[in-house]
Design a protein around this motif. Structure first.
Motif, PDB file in Angstrom:
ATOM      1  N   ASP A  89       0.837  -1.195   0.000  1.00 48.55           N
ATOM      2  CA  ASP A  89       0.000   0.000   0.000  1.00 48.55           C
ATOM      3  C   ASP A  89       0.878   1.254   0.000  1.00 48.55           C
ATOM      4  O   ASP A  89       2.063   1.181  -0.340  1.00 48.55           O
ATOM      5  N   PHE A  90       0.301   2.401   0.362  1.00 49.86           N
ATOM      6  CA  PHE A  90       1.034   3.668   0.319  1.00 49.86           C
ATOM      7  C   PHE A  90       1.994   3.849   1.494  1.00 49.86           C
ATOM      8  O   PHE A  90       2.813   4.759   1.474  1.00 49.86           O
ATOM      9  N   ASP A  91       1.891   3.020   2.532  1.00 49.18           N
ATOM     10  CA  ASP A  91       2.842   3.109   3.638  1.00 49.18           C
ATOM     11  C   ASP A  91       4.218   2.749   3.075  1.00 49.18           C
ATOM     12  O   ASP A  91       4.456   1.611   2.701  1.00 49.18           O
ATOM     13  N   GLY A  92       5.092   3.702   2.982  1.00 49.27           N
ATOM     14  CA  GLY A  92       6.385   3.468   2.361  1.00 49.27           C
ATOM     15  C   GLY A  92       6.346   3.612   0.854  1.00 49.27           C
ATOM     16  O   GLY A  92       7.237   3.140   0.147  1.00 49.27           O
ATOM     17  N   GLY A  93       5.329   4.267   0.329  1.00 51.08           N
ATOM     18  CA  GLY A  93       5.144   4.388  -1.111  1.00 51.08           C
ATOM     19  C   GLY A  93       6.246   5.131  -1.841  1.00 51.08           C
ATOM     20  O   GLY A  93       6.367   5.012  -3.057  1.00 51.08           O
ATOM     21  N   ASP A  94       7.088   5.871  -1.118  1.00 45.60           N
ATOM     22  CA  ASP A  94       8.189   6.559  -1.780  1.00 45.60           C
ATOM     23  C   ASP A  94       9.191   5.575  -2.382  1.00 45.60           C
ATOM     24  O   ASP A  94       9.824   5.876  -3.392  1.00 45.60           O
ATOM     25  N   HIS A 121      -1.034  10.735   2.354  1.00 43.19           N
ATOM     26  CA  HIS A 121      -0.432   9.965   3.444  1.00 43.19           C
ATOM     27  C   HIS A 121       0.747  10.772   3.991  1.00 43.19           C
ATOM     28  O   HIS A 121       1.623  11.196   3.239  1.00 43.19           O
ATOM     29  N   HIS A 122       0.782  10.961   5.286  1.00 45.03           N
ATOM     30  CA  HIS A 122       1.803  11.845   5.865  1.00 45.03           C
ATOM     31  C   HIS A 122       3.222  11.286   5.777  1.00 45.03           C
ATOM     32  O   HIS A 122       4.181  12.007   5.996  1.00 45.03           O
ATOM     33  N   TRP A 123       3.397  10.007   5.412  1.00 44.09           N
ATOM     34  CA  TRP A 123       4.731   9.442   5.251  1.00 44.09           C
ATOM     35  C   TRP A 123       5.298   9.675   3.855  1.00 44.09           C
ATOM     36  O   TRP A 123       6.478   9.461   3.629  1.00 44.09           O
ATOM     37  N   CYS A 124       4.475  10.044   2.906  1.00 43.95           N
ATOM     38  CA  CYS A 124       4.890  10.088   1.500  1.00 43.95           C
ATOM     39  C   CYS A 124       5.225  11.500   1.036  1.00 43.95           C
ATOM     40  O   CYS A 124       4.500  12.449   1.336  1.00 43.95           O
ATOM     41  N   LEU A 125       6.296  11.592   0.283  1.00 43.44           N
ATOM     42  CA  LEU A 125       6.730  12.869  -0.298  1.00 43.44           C
ATOM     43  C   LEU A 125       6.268  13.023  -1.742  1.00 43.44           C
ATOM     44  O   LEU A 125       6.323  14.119  -2.282  1.00 43.44           O
ATOM     45  N   TYR A 126       5.853  11.925  -2.363  1.00 40.51           N
ATOM     46  CA  TYR A 126       5.539  11.926  -3.791  1.00 40.51           C
ATOM     47  C   TYR A 126       4.050  11.663  -4.024  1.00 40.51           C
ATOM     48  O   TYR A 126       3.316  11.316  -3.117  1.00 40.51           O
ATOM     49  N   THR A 127       3.648  11.806  -5.276  1.00 42.02           N
ATOM     50  CA  THR A 127       2.294  11.462  -5.687  1.00 42.02           C
ATOM     51  C   THR A 127       2.382  10.305  -6.688  1.00 42.02           C
ATOM     52  O   THR A 127       3.467   9.967  -7.171  1.00 42.02           O
ATOM     53  N   LEU A 128       1.249   9.721  -7.024  1.00 44.65           N
ATOM     54  CA  LEU A 128       1.245   8.645  -8.013  1.00 44.65           C
ATOM     55  C   LEU A 128       1.712   9.124  -9.381  1.00 44.65           C
ATOM     56  O   LEU A 128       2.246   8.336 -10.162  1.00 44.65           O
ATOM     57  N   SER A 129       1.549  10.408  -9.667  1.00 44.04           N
ATOM     58  CA  SER A 129       2.016  10.918 -10.964  1.00 44.04           C
ATOM     59  C   SER A 129       3.548  10.911 -11.045  1.00 44.04           C
ATOM     60  O   SER A 129       4.105  10.964 -12.136  1.00 44.04           O
TER      61      SER A 129
END
Length: 152
Positions: A89-94, A121-129
């Motif tokens: 999932d997005f947890d660690g999505g970077d 998500h507050h852990w992520c710096l990026y977006t899916l784009s």
């Protein structure tokens, strides 16, 4: 160019399979276990467990080995010009976003309805784009079977 400059290796790299084993993906733990079993039987796969996308353990011929990189690193920087299949999932999505800059990454996401995009998500710096690989919503075994037919 000389002939030696054009030579290519016939060795093929194994596929890297990374499974998010964190609590937020526990609803798919039986499915992930089945994927891991199939990958081990196939034999040409590097299998990693990665809670919140942080590489923790690697399975090789002798069994599981702890390779924890620590909380400051996801550990994905070890991969260059590889094919990576990530279930998480997005947890660690970077981690898959950064890895997609130098690898071919297929992300089967079990994010569900928590967030619409990674930057929520507050852990992520990026977006899916920012992700340069292939992203698939995959919430169940049926989703995976349907999606696997599209992946080549």
């Amino acid at each position: 160019r000389s002939l030696s400059q054009c030579r290519q290796s016939r060795e093929k790299d194994s596929v890297v399979l990374i499974l998010d084993t964190s609590g937020s993906c526990s609803h798919l733990s039986h499915f992930f276990s089945a994927i891991a079993d199939a990958a081990v039987q196939y034999g040409d796969v590097e299998l990693y467990t990665a809670p919140n996308a942080c590489l923790e353990s690697r399975r090789d011929k002798s069994g599981w080995k702890y390779i924890g990189e620590g909380r400051d690193s996801f550990g994905w920087e070890r991969f260059r010009n590889r094919t990576i299949i990530f279930f998480g999932d997005f947890d660690g999505g970077d981690a898959p976003v950064l890895a997609s800059r130098q690898n071919k990454v297929y992300w089967f996401s079990c994010e569900g309805g928590r967030y619409q995009d990674m930057d929520e998500h507050h852990w992520c710096l990026y977006t899916l784009s920012d992700f340069r690989g292939k992203y698939y919503n995959c919430e169940s075994e049926d989703d995976f079977l349907r999606l696997a037919k599209k992946v080549r």
